[in-house]
Each structure stands twice: as C-alpha cells, then as structure tokens.
Design a protein around this motif. Sequence first.
Motif, PDB file in Angstrom:
ATOM      1  N   ALA A 160       0.833  -1.196   0.000  1.00 10.36           N
ATOM      2  CA  ALA A 160       0.000   0.000   0.000  1.00 10.36           C
ATOM      3  C   ALA A 160       0.868   1.246   0.000  1.00 10.36           C
ATOM      4  O   ALA A 160       1.996   1.241   0.489  1.00 10.36           O
ATOM      5  CB  ALA A 160      -0.910   0.013   1.231  1.00 10.36           C
ATOM      6  N   VAL A 161       0.321   2.300  -0.573  1.00  9.46           N
ATOM      7  CA  VAL A 161       0.919   3.624  -0.514  1.00  9.46           C
ATOM      8  C   VAL A 161      -0.086   4.521   0.180  1.00  9.46           C
ATOM      9  O   VAL A 161      -1.270   4.535  -0.176  1.00  9.46           O
ATOM     10  CB  VAL A 161       1.226   4.167  -1.922  1.00  9.46           C
ATOM     11  CG1 VAL A 161       1.741   5.599  -1.851  1.00  9.46           C
ATOM     12  CG2 VAL A 161       2.220   3.277  -2.631  1.00  9.46           C
ATOM     13  N   VAL A 162       0.367   5.252   1.192  1.00  9.74           N
ATOM     14  CA  VAL A 162      -0.522   6.108   1.976  1.00  9.74           C
ATOM     15  C   VAL A 162      -0.233   7.563   1.629  1.00  9.74           C
ATOM     16  O   VAL A 162       0.918   8.004   1.654  1.00  9.74           O
ATOM     17  CB  VAL A 162      -0.329   5.852   3.481  1.00  9.74           C
ATOM     18  CG1 VAL A 162      -1.176   6.811   4.291  1.00  9.74           C
ATOM     19  CG2 VAL A 162      -0.699   4.412   3.825  1.00  9.74           C
ATOM     20  N   VAL A 163      -1.312   8.299   1.304  1.00 11.61           N
ATOM     21  CA  VAL A 163      -1.183   9.695   0.876  1.00 11.61           C
ATOM     22  C   VAL A 163      -1.698  10.616   1.975  1.00 11.61           C
ATOM     23  O   VAL A 163      -2.763  10.383   2.559  1.00 11.61           O
ATOM     24  CB  VAL A 163      -1.983   9.945  -0.424  1.00 11.61           C
ATOM     25  CG1 VAL A 163      -1.782  11.390  -0.900  1.00 11.61           C
ATOM     26  CG2 VAL A 163      -1.553   8.963  -1.517  1.00 11.61           C
ATOM     27  N   VAL A 188      -0.456  -6.158   5.361  1.00 12.70           N
ATOM     28  CA  VAL A 188      -0.076  -5.628   4.051  1.00 12.70           C
ATOM     29  C   VAL A 188       0.980  -4.558   4.268  1.00 12.70           C
ATOM     30  O   VAL A 188       0.742  -3.583   5.002  1.00 12.70           O
ATOM     31  CB  VAL A 188      -1.292  -5.036   3.307  1.00 12.70           C
ATOM     32  CG1 VAL A 188      -0.854  -4.241   2.082  1.00 12.70           C
ATOM     33  CG2 VAL A 188      -2.254  -6.149   2.898  1.00 12.70           C
ATOM     34  N   PRO A 189       2.153  -4.706   3.683  1.00 10.91           N
ATOM     35  CA  PRO A 189       3.209  -3.710   3.922  1.00 10.91           C
ATOM     36  C   PRO A 189       2.866  -2.347   3.329  1.00 10.91           C
ATOM     37  O   PRO A 189       2.358  -2.259   2.213  1.00 10.91           O
ATOM     38  CB  PRO A 189       4.430  -4.318   3.224  1.00 10.91           C
ATOM     39  CG  PRO A 189       3.876  -5.259   2.206  1.00 10.91           C
ATOM     40  CD  PRO A 189       2.604  -5.800   2.781  1.00 10.91           C
ATOM     41  N   VAL A 190       3.118  -1.314   4.109  1.00  8.75           N
ATOM     42  CA  VAL A 190       3.006   0.046   3.588  1.00  8.75           C
ATOM     43  C   VAL A 190       4.349   0.387   2.948  1.00  8.75           C
ATOM     44  O   VAL A 190       5.360   0.521   3.632  1.00  8.75           O
ATOM     45  CB  VAL A 190       2.641   1.046   4.695  1.00  8.75           C
ATOM     46  CG1 VAL A 190       2.563   2.464   4.118  1.00  8.75           C
ATOM     47  CG2 VAL A 190       1.315   0.663   5.346  1.00  8.75           C
ATOM     48  N   LEU A 191       4.352   0.489   1.635  1.00 15.00           N
ATOM     49  CA  LEU A 191       5.594   0.667   0.892  1.00 15.00           C
ATOM     50  C   LEU A 191       6.138   2.087   0.993  1.00 15.00           C
ATOM     51  O   LEU A 191       7.321   2.316   0.731  1.00 15.00           O
ATOM     52  CB  LEU A 191       5.388   0.290  -0.575  1.00 15.00           C
ATOM     53  CG  LEU A 191       4.925  -1.153  -0.826  1.00 15.00           C
ATOM     54  CD1 LEU A 191       4.620  -1.353  -2.310  1.00 15.00           C
ATOM     55  CD2 LEU A 191       5.978  -2.149  -0.351  1.00 15.00           C
ATOM     56  N   GLY A 192       5.273   3.015   1.354  1.00 13.63           N
ATOM     57  CA  GLY A 192       5.761   4.375   1.473  1.00 13.63           C
ATOM     58  C   GLY A 192       4.654   5.362   1.778  1.00 13.63           C
ATOM     59  O   GLY A 192       3.467   5.079   1.604  1.00 13.63           O
ATOM     60  N   ILE A 193       5.064   6.524   2.258  1.00 14.28           N
ATOM     61  CA  ILE A 193       4.170   7.652   2.519  1.00 14.28           C
ATOM     62  C   ILE A 193       4.423   8.705   1.456  1.00 14.28           C
ATOM     63  O   ILE A 193       5.577   9.036   1.145  1.00 14.28           O
ATOM     64  CB  ILE A 193       4.427   8.243   3.914  1.00 14.28           C
ATOM     65  CG1 ILE A 193       4.076   7.223   4.998  1.00 14.28           C
ATOM     66  CG2 ILE A 193       3.653   9.540   4.119  1.00 14.28           C
ATOM     67  CD1 ILE A 193       4.584   7.600   6.382  1.00 14.28           C
TER      68      ILE A 193
END
Length: 279
Positions: A160-163, A188-193
């Motif tokens: 996931a990508v979190v905005v 689920v890994p958060v790949l980046g912010i």
Amino acid sequence: MNEQSKTAKVPFEKTKLPHIKNIIIVASGKGGVGKSTVAASLALSLAQEGYVTGLLDADIHGPSVPTLFNLNGQRPLSIEKEGKTWIEPFDCHGIKVISIGFFIDPAQSLLWRGPMVSNALRQLLNDTDWGELDYLVIDTPPGTGDVHLTLLQMYEITGAVVVTTPQTIALDDVVKAIGMFNNKNVAVPVLGIVENMSWFIPVLHPDEKYFLFGKGGGAKLSETFGIPLIAQIPLNEHIRESCDEGSLDTLFQNEQIQKVFSGLADSILANQRKESTHK
C-alpha cells in the motif's frame, strides 16, 4: 460489535488474481488529499517505465478517474471471451483504466450499503479483461471502510501507498489507515508515505515556495512508523489544470513533476523488492 471489529478477529483467506502480478493500493485516511491524482500518476509512471499497468478506481462514492482521463460520460464495452462476458477497460496513455464512475450517473447519489459496494468491487476486479498485468494500482476511498475490507480480506495485496498532506488534521486520519494495513490479520506492507501539496510553487515564480498546509507532516509520520517518505509533491497551477482538463499526461511534460512521480515509482519498486527479500 461493528462489522470491522468482527472481521479483524477472523483470519483472512486471500486469493491471488492469476493474471495480475502485483496489486498496489493507494489509500488515505482523509478525503481531499489528492489520492486519486497520486494513484493515476503512479500508474502512468509505472507504464512509462515499461510495466504493463492497470488502474482501478474503487472510490465508489467519489470516483475521480473519469475526470482525470477525460472519460466522463463514457461507458466500457462488453466483450465475449471463453464463454464469459468481460468488461473491456479503456486504454489511456498505455494504462488499462476502469472506474465505478463509468457505470453510474454522476449527478445521482450512490445509496449503496456495504454488500452492494463489495459486490461491485469484486465484479470490477474479477470481470474486467485486464490481460496480463505487471501492476494493478487501486485508488480506494478515504477512510477504512467496506472497499478496503473487501480488498484486504479477499485478495493478495502486494503493498500500500498512503497519501497525506502536511497538516495535522490529515495526519490524524492517516494514522488510522496505517493501523489498518498493520493489523496482524491484514499484514499488508506500507511501501511508502506520499506527502501531497507539500508546498505551493507559482508557475511564474518557480524559485518560490509557500508552505500553505504546514511543514514536516510526512516526515513526522515516517519517523513515527518507520515507513519511508517516498515523495513530496508540490502544488501549482499546472497540476490543477492538467487534472481538471483530463490531460494528466501533460503533467509529465513538466520536468520537475515528472521527476517527482518517476522517483515515486522507483521508490515503490525498490521497497517492494526489499519486502520480498524479508519474506
């Protein structure tokens, strides 16, 4: 006990869509942070790097992809193949695009309960003729509701990508989204912010920066959760015009914007490889 609490206690049985190698969810805790623009631009960046890419607009109550790609009022064709009726996605700038917005009247409110939302999402995922995809980017609604639960419960999600935007009120909601992905039954890994609208740069004065929404919010989230801050996206008139006019591809004619989104895609690819080596 609400449905989300009950679901969190049940181990999820996930399936992998056979013709899609990777599914990337783009999420936010709060609306209005530019999540759809980030999802669409990420898909475009991946396609430009040579990956076969699809984009699914799963924001059931506020689909933005038809506007971003100048497809308002369009409806996909249905095709018959192998004894089944499939939805044919639009091909836009080398991306296979589908949106719930293609099937509803934009002037009408969508009064759907959770099961209807989940059924619509499964149909878009399972019945669209995606072909063989390297990446499917999914633009999800704000919050942590039925769309997210359906995706996380039923499908194998790569990451996931979190905005967010820099201001505190956005950060507070994003924390909830990160918590959802970190839930032990989701994992689920958060790949980046991605920090969007990090500053305003007037087109006519490119050397000036105005921090309209505060400063340092994305870095604070990154430090708190140990998740890399993979992009800080500025705001200017050109970005707004490109999105409103449905000419998202023209964003990449701006060298600075192209560099930001290419770096975003590269960071996700690198972080995904890192997550794979840790499994």
